[in-house]
Design a protein around this motif. Structure first.
Motif, short mmCIF file in Angstrom:
data_model
loop_
_atom_site.label_atom_id
_atom_site.label_comp_id
_atom_site.label_asym_id
_atom_site.label_seq_id
_atom_site.Cartn_x
_atom_site.Cartn_y
_atom_site.Cartn_z
N SER A 23 0.68 -1.34 0.07
CA SER A 23 0.16 0.16 -0.06
C SER A 23 1.04 0.90 0.07
CB SER A 23 -1.04 -0.28 1.10
OG SER A 23 -0.64 0.03 2.18
N LEU A 24 1.98 0.76 0.33
CA LEU A 24 3.04 1.82 0.94
C LEU A 24 3.69 2.85 -0.54
CD1 LEU A 24 4.90 1.48 3.94
CD2 LEU A 24 2.46 3.84 3.62
N PHE A 25 3.71 1.22 -1.80
CA PHE A 25 4.41 1.51 -3.08
C PHE A 25 2.74 1.99 -3.41
CE2 PHE A 25 7.91 -1.37 -1.74
CZ PHE A 25 8.80 -0.81 -2.35
N ALA A 26 1.70 1.95 -3.38
CA ALA A 26 0.85 2.63 -4.06
C ALA A 26 0.84 3.96 -4.09
CB ALA A 26 -0.29 1.77 -3.96
N LEU A 27 1.05 4.65 -2.03
CA LEU A 27 0.59 5.60 -2.07
C LEU A 27 1.17 6.25 -2.86
CD1 LEU A 27 -0.77 8.24 -0.26
CD2 LEU A 27 1.06 7.11 1.09
N THR A 28 3.14 6.00 -3.13
CA THR A 28 3.89 6.46 -3.52
C THR A 28 3.58 6.91 -4.57
OG1 THR A 28 5.70 5.55 -1.79
CG2 THR A 28 6.69 6.15 -3.79
N GLY A 29 3.81 6.36 -5.81
CA GLY A 29 3.21 5.55 -7.55
C GLY A 29 2.04 6.92 -7.41
N ALA A 30 0.60 7.03 -6.56
CA ALA A 30 -0.08 8.28 -6.59
C ALA A 30 0.00 10.12 -6.17
CB ALA A 30 -1.51 7.16 -5.83
N VAL A 31 0.82 9.63 -5.41
CA VAL A 31 1.63 11.01 -5.61
C VAL A 31 2.56 11.91 -6.39
CG1 VAL A 31 2.89 12.89 -3.54
CG2 VAL A 31 1.68 10.63 -2.61
N GLY A 32 3.81 10.70 -6.34
CA GLY A 32 4.20 10.34 -7.69
C GLY A 32 3.38 11.24 -9.10
N LEU A 33 2.60 10.58 -9.52
CA LEU A 33 1.43 10.93 -10.47
C LEU A 33 0.67 12.45 -10.22
CD1 LEU A 33 0.28 9.48 -13.32
CD2 LEU A 33 -1.38 8.85 -11.47
N LEU A 34 0.18 13.02 -8.93
CA LEU A 34 0.16 14.17 -8.73
C LEU A 34 1.41 15.36 -9.04
CD1 LEU A 34 -2.62 13.15 -5.69
CD2 LEU A 34 -3.26 13.97 -8.38
N ARG A 35 2.29 14.72 -8.22
CA ARG A 35 3.36 15.92 -8.03
C ARG A 35 4.38 16.09 -9.95
NH1 ARG A 35 5.67 16.98 -2.78
NH2 ARG A 35 7.43 17.57 -4.23
N MET A 36 4.38 15.03 -10.50
CA MET A 36 4.77 15.37 -11.98
C MET A 36 4.65 16.30 -12.84
SD MET A 36 7.93 14.32 -11.25
CE MET A 36 8.02 12.68 -9.89
N LYS A 37 5.07 17.41 -13.85
CA LYS A 37 4.57 18.48 -14.03
C LYS A 37 4.17 17.76 -15.31
CE LYS A 37 7.63 21.44 -11.91
NZ LYS A 37 8.82 22.36 -11.39
N ASP A 38 4.67 16.81 -16.31
CA ASP A 38 3.87 16.70 -17.23
C ASP A 38 3.86 15.21 -17.46
OD1 ASP A 38 6.19 15.40 -18.30
OD2 ASP A 38 7.37 16.69 -20.16
N PHE A 39 3.16 14.65 -19.19
CA PHE A 39 2.90 13.25 -19.18
C PHE A 39 3.94 12.36 -18.87
CE2 PHE A 39 2.17 9.90 -22.30
CZ PHE A 39 0.92 9.43 -22.01
N PHE A 40 4.84 12.96 -19.28
CA PHE A 40 6.01 11.59 -19.44
C PHE A 40 6.80 11.23 -18.28
CE2 PHE A 40 6.16 13.74 -23.54
CZ PHE A 40 5.88 12.48 -24.70
N GLN A 41 6.67 12.09 -17.40
CA GLN A 41 7.54 12.46 -16.08
C GLN A 41 6.24 11.76 -15.42
OE1 GLN A 41 8.10 16.57 -14.28
NE2 GLN A 41 10.01 16.38 -15.33
N ARG A 42 4.81 11.52 -15.93
CA ARG A 42 3.95 10.72 -14.82
C ARG A 42 4.06 9.32 -15.00
NH1 ARG A 42 -0.18 15.52 -15.98
NH2 ARG A 42 0.37 17.34 -14.72
#
Length: 121
Positions: A23-42
């Motif tokens: 669940s921590l990995f899933a949370l990390t992925g979700a936070v990374g998805l929200l914080r990244m600026k463009d499509f390729f980083q997300r």
């Protein structure tokens, strides 16, 4: 009535730790998805988090059911193995689609890579 099967404490603890880690990995992925600026980083954080999270869940399942049956149960590895094969392919297709859309929109993107063949010019 049959008495319910009782798992050893180490199996319950290890299963719980692996599920929380997943669940921590899933949370990390979700936070990374929200914080990244463009499509390729997300694209990168959710792909990694889902793959590693799936491995943790599969390992938790293996530990739990192996301890419950007192024999190795490894068929749960099939899910993360298939994910490990399909997630990179899907990520590559999404990246190529995003790059194509940006080229069609006229955005400044890297040029196409040639395949090493020359057209004779």
């Amino acid at each position: 009535m049959n008495a319910p099967d009782v798992l050893p404490f180490w199996a319950e603890a290890l299963t719980a730790i692996l599920l929380v880690l997943s669940s921590l990995f899933a949370l990390t992925g979700a936070v990374g998805l929200l914080r990244m600026k463009d499509f390729f980083q997300r694209m990168h954080p959710p792909a990694l988090a889902s793959t590693i999270g799936a491995w943790c869940v599969a390992l938790a399942s293996i530990v739990y059911f192996s301890a419950l049956k007192a024999s190795p149960v490894i068929h749960a590895w099939l899910i993360p193995v298939l994910l490990a094969i399909t997630v990179p392919v899907t990520t590559l297709l999404l990246a190529r689609t995003g790059l194509f859309r940006q080229r069609m929109a006229g955005d400044d993107v890297p040029p196409e890579v040639s395949n090493g063949q020359h057209d004779g010019n």
